[in-house]
Design a protein around this motif. Structure first.
Motif: not given
Lengths: 112, 117
Positions: A32, A51, B101, B103
């Motif tokens: 990310s 991300t 994913r 973040g």
């Protein structure tokens, strides 16, 4: 190892100028990516993030696109204001890691 | 909204003295971090914690110790301060790991300015 490289500052721009701050990264896997901003005398705060590859993060007129092919996450703004004067940090976090790796920061000064 | 609070904000120490920096967060975050910020070097991770009772070393742990006895507090100790530890120290916290994913965002305190003379 994992690392983040940013363009060296300080950067000085006139109000309403176009801003680009370059950021490239080295990491295995699919990290990310983040941009954090630090205003004078304050802690860092998240500006935007992405991300996965080709994602575009945006906030407060700033944008950055996750480019896996060039391992880059450049920060852009079309028209900067005096209030954007701050230090900008590019950062990454690997998928399975608990920690964020920050770049050295780029100082931006916007003059009227 | 308190968020992440650090105390003290400013401190001057003599070489060899000890001190503790206190970090408190009211967001029920599992993860907490201590960073130091030095000119031209960005932020470097000193120690971190992934939950109450846990601690782990970061990039630059030497000369520092930490404790996480309560979920909301993360203490950074300097047992014998050295001039090389003159820096700005930032505490931060996050609900989940910043990677992956989602973040997840890290929330920072306002910093503690430490000078060792």
């Amino acid at each position: 190892g994992n690392s983040v490289t940013q363009m060296e500052g300080p950067v000085t721009l006139s109000e309403e100028a176009f801003l680009t701050i370059n950021c490239t990264y080295t990491a295995t896997g699919y990290p990310s990516l983040f941009w954090y901003v630090q205003y004078p005398g304050e802690g860092l705060q998240l500006l935007l993030k992405a991300t996965k590859a080709d994602d575009k993060g945006s906030n407060k007129g700033f944008e950055a696109t996750y480019r896996k092919e060039t391992t880059s996450f450049h920060l852009e703004k079309g028209s900067v204001q005096v209030s954007d004067s701050a230090v900008y940090f590019c950062a990454l976090a690997r998928t399975s890691y608990d920690k964020v790796i920050f770049g050295p920061g780029t100082s931006l000064s916007v003059i009227p | 909204n308190a968020g992440v609070t650090q105390t003290p904000k400013f401190r001057v120490l003599k070489t060899g003295q000890s001190m503790t920096l206190l970090c408190a967060q009211d967001m029920n975050h599992e993860y907490m971090y201590w960073y130091r910020q030095d000119p031209g070097m960005g932020l470097r991770l000193i120690h971190y914690s992934v939950g109450e009772g846990t601690t782990a070393k970061g990039e630059v742990p030497d000369g520092y110790n930490v404790s996480r006895l309560k979920k909301q507090n993360f203490l950074l100790g300097l047992e014998s301060a050295a001039p090389s530890q003159t820096s700005v120290y930032f505490c931060a916290s996050s609900y989940e790991p910043p990677g992956g994913r989602s973040g997840n965002t890290i929330y920072f305190g306002e910093g503690s300015w430490l000078t060792v003379v």
